[in-house]
Design an enzyme around this catalytic site. Structure first.
Site, PDB file in Angstrom:
ATOM      1  N   CYS A 227      50.733  31.539  44.651  1.00  0.00           N
ATOM      2  CA  CYS A 227      50.476  32.325  43.438  1.00  0.00           C
ATOM      3  C   CYS A 227      51.417  31.922  42.310  1.00  0.00           C
ATOM      4  O   CYS A 227      51.118  32.115  41.137  1.00  0.00           O
ATOM      5  CB  CYS A 227      50.643  33.809  43.739  1.00  0.00           C
ATOM      6  SG  CYS A 227      49.347  34.447  44.783  1.00  0.00           S
ATOM      7  N   GLU A 352      43.901  29.576  45.470  1.00  0.00           N
ATOM      8  CA  GLU A 352      43.246  30.862  45.745  1.00  0.00           C
ATOM      9  C   GLU A 352      42.510  31.412  44.539  1.00  0.00           C
ATOM     10  O   GLU A 352      42.678  32.576  44.177  1.00  0.00           O
ATOM     11  CB  GLU A 352      44.281  31.911  46.148  1.00  0.00           C
ATOM     12  CG  GLU A 352      44.925  31.664  47.447  1.00  0.00           C
ATOM     13  CD  GLU A 352      45.698  32.857  47.966  1.00  0.00           C
ATOM     14  OE1 GLU A 352      45.891  33.840  47.240  1.00  0.00           O
ATOM     15  OE2 GLU A 352      46.112  32.791  49.118  1.00  0.00           O
TER      16      GLU A 352
HETATM   17  O1  AHR Z   1      52.124  32.603  50.860  1.00  0.00           O
HETATM   18  C1  AHR Z   1      52.267  33.741  50.076  1.00  0.00           C
HETATM   19  C2  AHR Z   1      51.153  33.909  49.073  1.00  0.00           C
HETATM   20  O2  AHR Z   1      49.966  34.136  49.743  1.00  0.00           O
HETATM   21  C3  AHR Z   1      50.849  32.713  48.212  1.00  0.00           C
HETATM   22  O3  AHR Z   1      51.598  32.686  47.070  1.00  0.00           O
HETATM   23  C4  AHR Z   1      49.424  32.907  47.843  1.00  0.00           C
HETATM   24  O4  AHR Z   1      48.769  31.686  47.620  1.00  0.00           O
HETATM   25  C5  AHR Z   1      48.875  33.723  48.968  1.00  0.00           C
HETATM   26  O5  AHR Z   1      48.229  34.834  48.482  1.00  0.00           O
END
Ligand code: AHR
Length: 778
Positions: A227, A352
């Site tokens: 994220c 994502e």
């Molecule tokens: O791995 C933790 C978080 O999980 C990452 O930042 C994201 O891509 C997913 O939601």
């Protein structure tokens, strides 16, 4: 007798770069973690935008000893340059027994280790004359463990560097910087690194953490998020911008500071150049992930006409990594100290992502990259869920655009992983490949690691479809937990690998180059867990909102019986049990209206207790989901997803149809989710075989997740005798976990294995992970 027969000379599929690692600056994985800097907020850039509790002097304290007197303030008018503007102004009125500042470091403090050398550096200037200074590593009460003096002269920012050597071990230490004369002084970029960083690089990595990574021998490293990459504003100059790689290279003292979406500050001292160097040092392939001009959390999107700058970021990154020194970005790389290319093979666009905005934009990135760099493998994304409409949309986009890989992510219960062992069996070789860029069962116990091992057997078996896989998250500072489970845990001076780490390491260090044919006899017992149909309590809940539920009824589809229930007015997070349903087929329907609040509703079915239930989330954390999730022993798995937003004062007709273990949901007659909460099926053994062409070994992996031992003959066609090693984890309680006190409680043991013939009988203990590595000879 059970038998596993391996045909060592019959290669079936190449295994490529299957196992790697994923680095994201979450849980202080970078600053305060892998990045070796020991000073927290070294350039006074912390701000409340990073975290409401932060100030520009966070982690610093003014020190006035025995009559010492000074004032400190942070200014930004005449900084060092670049984008790192803040600096400290100290006005010393009286030196007394000490006038200066001290830094608290990360976690419990600045770790001081007896006999260890440290590289201290500071940028400073004085408006006139000279200022004699003193730097110390000291205890919280001021006992000095290391000390050096230096003199600042001139009104031009100058870097002063010196080595300190500590005479005491104290993990709660402080870094002190003291003025030895009255007057004014400007200070910035106050930095302390252990001299023994990984590979002794300047601005380098913490050696103990990096060593654990090196030991895994990962084939690739995905970075810098997660994220982290897409969360933030769309303007690269904003303090809270999304992750833009060009902000992260060049002199560290000129790099900007950025908000980290996990609630802290990113110094960006560990930037793209350092990531590439780290990959090189770890002998692993870099897999950078770039934002696509879209933030799915806030729904901010750059206009398609303005995407040029973002696409250039991707193209320029490839040139930065691979271009020769006649190219603009290749030359910049060389000027930074690395003339040779970094040999980038993969690039990811988006993490994502959910929402049409992303798919509209991905097309342009893909086309531009493939036009200029057809050899680069481009990674698309299928969102944060293992199934559902956004997931399908990601795959459709990947097929339509010809993406090389699709980044799948899922964090689920161990039971989900068992139930989905065969997830990739029917994936086509001709489709884009799976990049399982983030996955983990919820937990760091041996049980979690054991189940992950069984799942990884499925990944290997399907290497025709699954090209890359990495566990997530990788690192966690125990004093700054954002997310768990995590693969490696550390504090400011110690580190250990979780049970999951040792499983990853076992599989990575024993990744073959090619799968080989195998056949089995026996080994076909299966144990089905759970109930054949969903039964238990049904509840209606409001999710951070006030809501009204009406026209509530449950129809037993087997008997035709209809039960009606009174209307409900729910305050925030109230839960209303309706009934206990024991029917193979039923339909719950109701009208739901949110009257205020940020989210919506939850419908719970099949509830046994708070830790075992199924829920239909109508809204989700960002009010953009219709999500079906199954909770087993407190660990939740999303098993269905479609985007949906609940508006205030709008009536929704909700319907959930349950048949056996299949669930269908509808809102206002529109089909939202269709999913099956699969029963976990435990197989007698999970097994796979490969050869390592580099070492000429045959590798056989066998996982037993059941609670009884299984004996089998192993026969290796292609060798005359058995001469090799057996590495296994067994005799561990399922709930055992590694810790600082017992860092290798769950870890593999290696023994020799020999036989005069090409077969042997082996007893696979209950709950065991076993890897044979047998020499094939000349
Ligand atoms: O791995 C933790 C978080 O999980 C990452 O930042 C994201 O891509 C997913 O939601």
């Amino acid at each position: 007798m059970n038998k596993i027969k391996v045909f060592a000379n019959e290669k079936t599929k190449p295994m490529g770069d299957l196992y790697g690692i994923f680095f994201e600056d979450i849980n202080h994985a970078a600053d305060g973690g892998l990045y070796g800097e020991l000073v927290r907020n070294r350039s006074f850039e912390f701000a409340c935008i990073d975290n409401p509790s932060y100030r520009s002097t966070t982690a610093w304290e003014k020190v006035e000893l025995d009559g010492g007197k000074l004032s400190i303030a942070v200014e930004n008018k005449n900084g060092i340059g670049g984008q790192n503007n803040n600096y400290l102004v100290a006005e010393v009125y009286n030196v007394g027994g000490g006038a200066g500042i001290k830094n608290y470091g990360y976690g419990t403090g600045v770790p001081s280790v007896e006999g260890r050398k440290y590289n201290f550096s500071i940028f400073a200037r004085v408006p006139s004359g000279d200022m004699p200074m003193r730097v110390t590593i000291e205890s919280p009460s001021g006992k000095v463990y290391a000390e050096k003096s230096f003199t600042v002269s001139g009104d031009k920012w100058t870097k002063y560097e010196m080595e300190l050597c500590a005479d005491t071990t104290d993990y709660n230490g402080r870094l002190g910087v003291y003025a030895e004369k009255t007057g004014k002084i400007y200070l910035d970029m106050i930095s302390l690194f252990p001299a023994d960083t990984y590979k002794e690089r300047k601005n380098g990595m913490r050696a103990d953490i990096a060593k654990l990574l090196e030991d895994m021998k990962p084939k690739f490293m995905r970075f810098p998020g997660g994220c982290l990459i897409h969360d933030g504003s769309m303007n690269k100059d904003d303090r809270d911008s999304a992750y833009r790689w060009k902000n992260t290279i060049g002199p560290v003292e000129e790099r900007p500071s950025r908000k980290n979406n996990w609630g802290y500050n990113q110094s960006l001292g560990l930037g793209y150049y350092e990531y590439f160097l780290l990959c090189e040092d770890l002998n692993t392939k870099p897999v950078p992930i770039l934002p696509a001009g879209y933030n799915p959390h806030s729904k901010q999107a750059v206009a398609i006409d303005d995407l040029g700058e973002w696409i250039d970021d991707a193209l320029d990154l490839i040139e930065f990594a691979n271009g020769d020194t006649t190219t603009k970005w290749g030359r910049i790389r060389a000027e930074l100290g690395h003339e040779a290319p970094f040999n980038l093979e993969y690039i990811g666009i988006g993490n994502e992502e959910v929402g049409q905005e992303f798919w509209d934009r991905y097309v342009y990135f893909h086309k531009a990259i493939k036009e200029k760099y057809p050899e680069i493998k481009v990674i698309n994304t299928s969102g944060p869920f293992a199934q559902g409409t956004e997931y399908e949309r990601g795959w459709k986009s990947a097929r339509d655009n010809g993406s090389d890989l699709v980044d799948e992510h899922y964090y689920m219960s161990p039971e989900w992983f068992i139930a989905n062992h065969h997830r990739y069996d029917n994936f086509k070789e001709t489709d884009p490949k799976v990049f399982l860029g983030e996955y983990a069962t919820w937990g760091n116990t041996y049980y979690n690691a054991l189940v992950e091992a069984s799942f990884m057997i499925g990944l290997e078996r399907n290497v025709h479809a699954v090209s890359l896989a990495c566990y997530a998250p990788m690192l966690c500072h125990v004093d700054y937990i954002n997310w768990q489970p995590d693969m490696i845990w550390f504090n400011n001076h110690d580190v250990y690998g979780s049970a999951n780490y040792y499983v990853q390491k076992m599989f990575m260090t024993n990744q073959g180059t090619d799968l080989v044919k195998m056949t089995t006899e026996g080994l076909d017992n299966k144990k089905v867990l759970g109930e054949e149909y969903i039964r238990g309590e049904v509840l209606l809940e409001s999710d951070q909102s006030d809501a009204v539920f009406s026209n509530i009824q449950i129809r037993n589809e087997k008997t035709g019986e209809v039960k009606k229930y009174d209307d409900i007015t729910a305050r925030r997070n109230e839960s209303f049990p309706l009934d206990n349903i024991d029917s193979e087929e039923y339909t719950l329907s109701l009208t739901a209206k949110k009257t205020s609040g940020p989210r919506g509703f939850r419908i719970v079915i099949g509830k046994k207790d708070n830790d075992n239930l199924i829920l239909w989330n109508v809204s989700g954390w960002a009010n953009q989901d219709s999500e079906v999730a199954a909770r087993v022993n407190g660990r939740q798995s999303t098993i269905g997803h479609k985007m949906f937003t609940v508006d205030t004062d709008v009536e929704y007709k909700l319907e959930i149809k349950v048949k056996g273990r299949e669930i269908n949901t509808y809102i206002d007659g529109e089909h939202m989710n269709r999913t099956v909460d699969k029963q976990p099926v435990i197989e007698e053994l999970y097994y796979i075989a490969s050869v390592d062409a580099d070492t000429n070994d045959v590798i056989v992996k066998v996982v037993n997740i059941d609670d009884k031992a299984v004996t089998s003959v192993i026969e290796i066609d292609g060798v005359d005798k058995i001469d090799g090693t057996v590495t296994d984890i067994k005799d561990c309680a399922l709930d055992s976990k590694n810790s600082f006190e017992n860092p290798t409680l769950v870890s593999p043991k290696e023994n020799k294995i020999t036989s005069d013939t090409n077969l042997f009988e082996y007893n696979f203990d209950k709950h065991s992970i076993t890897i044979f590595r047998i020499k094939m000879g000349k």
